[in-house]
Design a protein around this motif. Structure first.
Motif, PDB file in Angstrom:
ATOM      1  N   ASP A  35       0.833  -1.201   0.000  1.00 17.43           N
ATOM      2  CA  ASP A  35       0.000   0.000   0.000  1.00 17.43           C
ATOM      3  C   ASP A  35       0.868   1.253   0.000  1.00 17.43           C
ATOM      4  OD1 ASP A  35      -2.311   1.534   0.111  1.00 17.43           O
ATOM      5  OD2 ASP A  35      -2.267   1.603   2.288  1.00 17.43           O
ATOM      6  N   LYS A  65      -2.603   7.297  -0.701  1.00 21.38           N
ATOM      7  CA  LYS A  65      -3.936   7.208  -1.256  1.00 21.38           C
ATOM      8  C   LYS A  65      -4.169   8.363  -2.235  1.00 21.38           C
ATOM      9  CE  LYS A  65      -5.317   3.663   1.216  1.00 21.38           C
ATOM     10  NZ  LYS A  65      -4.094   3.373   1.941  1.00 21.38           N
ATOM     11  N   GLN A  97      -0.173   4.686 -10.962  1.00 19.44           N
ATOM     12  CA  GLN A  97      -0.676   3.315 -11.064  1.00 19.44           C
ATOM     13  C   GLN A  97      -0.603   2.782 -12.500  1.00 19.44           C
ATOM     14  OE1 GLN A  97      -0.262   3.214  -7.841  1.00 19.44           O
ATOM     15  NE2 GLN A  97      -1.842   1.648  -7.790  1.00 19.44           N
ATOM     16  N   LEU A 125      -9.922  -0.549 -12.038  1.00 20.52           N
ATOM     17  CA  LEU A 125     -10.083  -0.290 -10.606  1.00 20.52           C
ATOM     18  C   LEU A 125      -9.204  -1.226  -9.785  1.00 20.52           C
ATOM     19  CD1 LEU A 125     -11.542   1.245  -8.359  1.00 20.52           C
ATOM     20  CD2 LEU A 125     -13.371  -0.460  -8.476  1.00 20.52           C
ATOM     21  N   ARG A 126      -9.101  -2.471 -10.211  1.00 28.06           N
ATOM     22  CA  ARG A 126      -8.212  -3.412  -9.519  1.00 28.06           C
ATOM     23  C   ARG A 126      -6.778  -2.862  -9.510  1.00 28.06           C
ATOM     24  NH1 ARG A 126     -12.114  -5.894  -7.037  1.00 28.06           N
ATOM     25  NH2 ARG A 126     -13.195  -7.549  -8.172  1.00 28.06           N
ATOM     26  N   ARG A 184      -6.349   0.138  -7.219  1.00 26.50           N
ATOM     27  CA  ARG A 184      -6.379  -0.257  -5.803  1.00 26.50           C
ATOM     28  C   ARG A 184      -5.208  -1.158  -5.408  1.00 26.50           C
ATOM     29  NH1 ARG A 184     -12.743  -1.978  -5.163  1.00 26.50           N
ATOM     30  NH2 ARG A 184     -13.573   0.080  -4.635  1.00 26.50           N
ATOM     31  N   GLU A 208      -4.786  -4.148  -6.386  1.00 26.84           N
ATOM     32  CA  GLU A 208      -5.326  -5.491  -6.236  1.00 26.84           C
ATOM     33  C   GLU A 208      -4.888  -6.355  -7.423  1.00 26.84           C
ATOM     34  OE1 GLU A 208      -9.432  -4.091  -3.919  1.00 26.84           O
ATOM     35  OE2 GLU A 208      -9.511  -4.811  -5.983  1.00 26.84           O
ATOM     36  N   ASP A 217     -18.271  -2.930  -9.054  1.00 25.25           N
ATOM     37  CA  ASP A 217     -17.552  -2.951  -7.772  1.00 25.25           C
ATOM     38  C   ASP A 217     -18.477  -3.204  -6.588  1.00 25.25           C
ATOM     39  OD1 ASP A 217     -15.409  -2.565  -5.931  1.00 25.25           O
ATOM     40  OD2 ASP A 217     -16.024  -0.482  -5.642  1.00 25.25           O
ATOM     41  N   HIS A 269     -12.009   5.918  -6.728  1.00 23.85           N
ATOM     42  CA  HIS A 269     -11.372   5.251  -5.597  1.00 23.85           C
ATOM     43  C   HIS A 269     -11.181   6.217  -4.431  1.00 23.85           C
ATOM     44  CE1 HIS A 269      -8.920   2.638  -3.258  1.00 23.85           C
ATOM     45  NE2 HIS A 269      -7.748   3.160  -3.605  1.00 23.85           N
ATOM     46  N   LEU A 325     -12.951   5.893  -0.788  1.00 23.02           N
ATOM     47  CA  LEU A 325     -12.168   5.821   0.454  1.00 23.02           C
ATOM     48  C   LEU A 325     -12.627   6.862   1.470  1.00 23.02           C
ATOM     49  CD1 LEU A 325      -8.523   5.296  -0.891  1.00 23.02           C
ATOM     50  CD2 LEU A 325      -9.927   3.640   0.330  1.00 23.02           C
TER      51      LEU A 325
END
Length: 221
Positions: free
Chosen positions: A5, A8, A23, A86-87, A90, A92, A148, A209, A213
């Motif tokens: 992580d 953010k 990202q 989105l994965r 995040r 993921e 999602d 995202h 959050l």
């Protein structure tokens, strides 16, 4: 592809584009493959629309088939692509089988949500351009909410409207910024345009995202 992580994203234009860029660099090949698959999925509808056949009957049939494909098949690929973005945003794992999950699990919700959003925005654009643009900005998260949060079409419309409250101008500003970014990409030939599209998609997903959050933090607080 689990990644530790990091900071953010922020609910700002610069924050969304900055986090989206970060990202995108991490997941460049994944995002490129997503864009490639969705682009291939879009090609049948594009080819049918641009057909220059002299036979009007065949041309009409192709246009009907194109519209049917665009309404009933293509949204599954675009919604699945949004989920995979989105994965990546995040941090993921990106599982490409999720690109087709809509055919197995969420098909009706995807098709109906897409139709409902198209109808609402279309009505706004037909009567007055500005309301249509507002609606388009406020419903920007419908596809992500369907995939999602597993929301039904009406709930996804309502939730997107609620999530984007206070962020409408920000979304509009991000859309405006996307235009010169894409033009700059074109100037850098096809490769630059591809990177621009990936970056823009990542930025809008990063904003979703970030808002998500914030909402979770408020609920926990």
């Amino acid at each position: 592809m689990e990644i530790v992580d990091e900071k953010k994203p922020k609910t700002t234009i610069s924050g969304s584009y900055g986090y989206g860029w970060q990202q995108m660099k991490k997941n460049f090949l994944y995002f490129f493959l997503i864009l490639l698959i969705v682009g291939i999925a879009e090609s049948p509808a594009s080819l049918a629309r641009e057909s220059e056949l002299d036979n009007s009957a065949i041309r009409m049939l192709l246009q009907v088939l194109s519209a049917t494909y665009a309404l009933l098949i293509l949204p599954v690929f675009t919604y699945g692509g949004n989920l995979l973005y989105l994965r990546g945003i995040r941090n993921e794992e990106i599982d490409f089988s999720e690109l087709f999950v809509g055919f197995r699990e969420k098909y009706v919700n995807i098709v109906l949500a897409n139709l409902l959003k198209f109808a609402i925005v279309g009505i706004g654009l037909v009567f007055l351009i500005i309301p249509g643009i507002i609606l388009l900005c406020r419903l920007a998260f419908v596809s992500l909410l369907v995939m999602d949060k597993d929301l039904d079409p009406i709930a996804a419309i309502e939730k997107s409207w609620q999530m984007t409250r206070g962020h409408g101008w920000r979304i509009f500003g991000m859309a405006l910024l996307a235009v010169p970014l894409f033009i700059a990409g074109l100037i850098c030939f096809l490769v630059g345009a591809v990177v621009a599209v990936m970056w823009i998609s990542a930025a809008f997903t990063a904003l979703y995202h970030a808002i998500d959050l914030e909402e979770k933090k408020l609920l926990e607080g």
